[in-house]
Design a protein around this motif. Structure first.
Motif, PDB file in Angstrom:
ATOM      1  N   UNK A   5     102.149 -66.093  33.788  1.00 38.72           N
ATOM      2  CA  UNK A   5     102.236 -66.823  35.059  1.00 38.72           C
ATOM      3  C   UNK A   5     102.141 -65.897  36.267  1.00 38.72           C
ATOM      4  N   UNK A   6     102.838 -64.774  36.215  1.00 44.86           N
ATOM      5  CA  UNK A   6     102.838 -63.867  37.358  1.00 44.86           C
ATOM      6  C   UNK A   6     101.439 -63.315  37.601  1.00 44.86           C
ATOM      7  N   UNK A  13      93.931 -62.176  44.275  1.00 43.11           N
ATOM      8  CA  UNK A  13      93.889 -60.773  44.687  1.00 43.11           C
ATOM      9  C   UNK A  13      92.986 -59.967  43.780  1.00 43.11           C
ATOM     10  N   UNK A  14      93.058 -60.247  42.479  1.00 44.56           N
ATOM     11  CA  UNK A  14      92.218 -59.523  41.530  1.00 44.56           C
ATOM     12  C   UNK A  14      90.740 -59.765  41.814  1.00 44.56           C
ATOM     13  N   UNK A  15      90.406 -61.002  42.174  1.00 43.79           N
ATOM     14  CA  UNK A  15      89.020 -61.291  42.537  1.00 43.79           C
ATOM     15  C   UNK A  15      88.592 -60.472  43.747  1.00 43.79           C
ATOM     16  N   UNK A  16      89.470 -60.348  44.719  1.00 43.18           N
ATOM     17  CA  UNK A  16      89.169 -59.528  45.901  1.00 43.18           C
ATOM     18  C   UNK A  16      88.959 -58.070  45.510  1.00 43.18           C
ATOM     19  N   UNK A  17      89.846 -57.542  44.654  1.00 46.68           N
ATOM     20  CA  UNK A  17      89.697 -56.156  44.213  1.00 46.68           C
ATOM     21  C   UNK A  17      88.345 -55.960  43.528  1.00 46.68           C
ATOM     22  N   UNK A  18      88.032 -56.865  42.621  1.00 44.78           N
ATOM     23  CA  UNK A  18      86.825 -56.717  41.817  1.00 44.78           C
ATOM     24  C   UNK A  18      85.580 -56.760  42.695  1.00 44.78           C
ATOM     25  N   UNK A  19      85.559 -57.671  43.637  1.00 46.49           N
ATOM     26  CA  UNK A  19      84.366 -57.798  44.484  1.00 46.49           C
ATOM     27  C   UNK A  19      84.255 -56.636  45.471  1.00 46.49           C
ATOM     28  N   UNK A  20      85.382 -56.093  45.876  1.00 46.26           N
ATOM     29  CA  UNK A  20      85.347 -54.871  46.675  1.00 46.26           C
ATOM     30  C   UNK A  20      84.720 -53.740  45.870  1.00 46.26           C
ATOM     31  N   UNK A 110      90.997 -55.589  35.656  1.00 45.42           N
ATOM     32  CA  UNK A 110      91.932 -56.097  34.648  1.00 45.42           C
ATOM     33  C   UNK A 110      93.064 -55.105  34.401  1.00 45.42           C
ATOM     34  N   UNK A 111      92.737 -53.822  34.355  1.00 45.80           N
ATOM     35  CA  UNK A 111      93.788 -52.834  34.132  1.00 45.80           C
ATOM     36  C   UNK A 111      94.690 -52.717  35.357  1.00 45.80           C
ATOM     37  N   UNK A 112      94.126 -52.851  36.546  1.00 45.28           N
ATOM     38  CA  UNK A 112      94.966 -52.870  37.751  1.00 45.28           C
ATOM     39  C   UNK A 112      95.888 -54.084  37.753  1.00 45.28           C
ATOM     40  N   UNK A 113      95.386 -55.229  37.315  1.00 45.93           N
ATOM     41  CA  UNK A 113      96.238 -56.414  37.229  1.00 45.93           C
ATOM     42  C   UNK A 113      97.395 -56.223  36.273  1.00 45.93           C
ATOM     43  N   UNK A 370      92.304 -62.473  34.743  1.00 47.22           N
ATOM     44  CA  UNK A 370      93.717 -62.682  34.390  1.00 47.22           C
ATOM     45  C   UNK A 370      93.954 -62.701  32.883  1.00 47.22           C
ATOM     46  N   UNK A 371      92.951 -63.119  32.115  1.00 46.41           N
ATOM     47  CA  UNK A 371      93.090 -63.128  30.652  1.00 46.41           C
ATOM     48  C   UNK A 371      93.158 -61.696  30.133  1.00 46.41           C
ATOM     49  N   UNK A 372      92.230 -60.863  30.602  1.00 46.05           N
ATOM     50  CA  UNK A 372      92.242 -59.476  30.167  1.00 46.05           C
ATOM     51  C   UNK A 372      93.478 -58.731  30.610  1.00 46.05           C
ATOM     52  N   UNK A 373      93.928 -58.989  31.846  1.00 44.42           N
ATOM     53  CA  UNK A 373      95.151 -58.344  32.339  1.00 44.42           C
ATOM     54  C   UNK A 373      96.359 -58.787  31.521  1.00 44.42           C
ATOM     55  N   UNK A 374      96.415 -60.062  31.156  1.00 44.46           N
ATOM     56  CA  UNK A 374      97.524 -60.564  30.331  1.00 44.46           C
ATOM     57  C   UNK A 374      97.507 -59.925  28.952  1.00 44.46           C
TER      58      UNK A 374
END
Length: 387
Positions: A5-6, A13-20, A110-113, A370-374
């Motif tokens: 959930x978290x 935010x992860x989408x923003x990181x990735x697109x940056x 994903x690893x940052x997440x 989020x799946x990979x980060x989880x």
């Protein structure tokens, strides 16, 4: 899907990181801006240690859990490819001739997440080592990081990595114990003849005909020297020669790749290439030399760690979305060097239909981040539970 959930909370935010990261692709070992972004985020998350400049621009960050325990390594690659982007995305590459055509921007995200979540919760024992690696596509950054001692320096006991998989259903994990990706070797052949006017071939030594003969003979290596039921690929991928229709050139260049799983097959291919080049050079009256380079070794998953990793993946996406019996493939991956140094496993995560990796229209699917980060986070919490 049981995405944490978290992590789902900060998926935007992860989408923003990735697109940056997608806008600022970097090649090989020169991932300095990418590494600086990674370090900035890790500092925001409050990780315990950040070690920079490994393998030129690699980063290893340490997050301490609660209580004594081992160290688990999680790796993401950071580098891009020398391809002109054709996605048309509003966050497309801003670097001419370079793009994230293999999804390493997504792997880093994903690893940052996972890092953000693990630094907040610390619901595990021991430590996690977050490995952000340059030069997967070319240069073997994983091998350089291993040679520079990261496994011993950070006391990493096992190591895991994840790669997106186009045309595999979104959120489906696939892997296999044992060899999952092939060794990759490269060969180049330089043919030297004598150039001249195309109307006077009797005054020339034609390297074009010799190159064609060499390439044709190479096709017999697998068909006449190798057991048909074993996996082996020998592909000629480049022939360069000539400049005009009325000129016989001086030289020709041949380049290709070999993919295998058995060192005996590598030995056989190298031996036969040498024999073919020598023999064809004599037959056509040219000089020719072969350079054969053994590059990444096979990527071999540890059976026990793959069973563990697949079990963790099932926690995240359910039994029906995990297949740990896929066929091995002939692509190559420098995570092989880390798996030679420590037991671990390499998994693919489906990102749905679309262009394949290394295509100019490829783009990482932010839905799977989020799946990979989880998955990364659950590897740590499941593998090193608090006492």
């Amino acid at each position: 899907m049981a995405v944490i959930n978290r992590i789902a909370d900060f998926a935007p935010e992860m989408t923003e990181w990735r697109r940056h990261l997608h806008r600022m692709p970097e090649l090989g070992f020169n991932c300095h801006n990418t590494a600086a972004f990674v370090v900035e985020k890790l500092q925001e998350f409050g990780v315990d240690e950040i070690h920079q400049g490994i393998a030129t621009s690699g980063v290893v960050a340490i997050i301490k859990g609660q209580g004594r325990g081992p160290v688990i390594g999680l790796r993401a690659d950071m580098d891009a490819l020398p391809i002109k982007e054709a996605t048309g995305a509003d966050y497309a590459s801003e670097v001419e001739g370079a793009m994230h055509a293999c999804g390493h921007d997504g792997h880093t995200t994903m690893l940052l997440g996972a890092a953000k979540y693990l630094a907040e919760t610390r619901n595990f024992a021991g430590k996690v080592a977050l490995i952000f690696q340059p030069a997967e596509e070319d240069g073997g950054g994983a091998g350089v990081m291993v040679k520079e001692g990261i496994m011993d320096r950070f006391k990493i006991e096992r190591v895991f990595a994840l790669h997106n998989a186009p045309n595999v259903p979104v959120g489906q994990f696939v892997t296999t114990p044992g060899p999952i990706m092939a060794a990759v070797d490269t060969f180049t052949i330089n043919v030297q003849g004598k150039g001249g006017h195309a109307a006077q071939p009797h005054n020339c030594v034609d390297p074009v005909v010799a190159a064609c003969g060499i390439v044709t003979a190479i096709q017999t290596i697998i068909s006449r020297n190798h057991h048909a039921l074993n996996d082996l690929v020998v592909s000629v991928t480049q022939i360069h020669t000539g400049s005009a229709e009325n000129i016989i050139p001086d030289s020709a260049y041949i380049n290709g790749t070999v993919r295998s799983f058995d060192p005996e097959d590598q030995d056989m291919v190298e031996r036969r290439l040498n024999e073919i080049v020598r023999g064809q050079a004599i037959a056509y009256g040219v000089e020719a030399d072969l350079v054969y380079f053994r590059d990444y070794p096979p990527t071999v998953n540890d059976a026990a760690q793959t069973a563990f990793a697949a079990g963790v993946a099932r926690q995240v996406v359910g039994d029906a979305n995990v297949d740990d019996t896929i066929d091995r493939e002939m692509g190559a991956e420098d995570f092989a060097y880390m798996l030679q140094a420590r037991p671990g496993s390499y998994l693919f995560l489906g990102q749905g239909d679309g262009p394949v990796c290394h295509h100019p229209a490829f783009d990482f699917n932010d839905e799977i981040a989020p799946i990979g980060a989880s998955y990364f986070a659950r590897l740590v919490e499941t593998g090193q539970p608090r006492k």
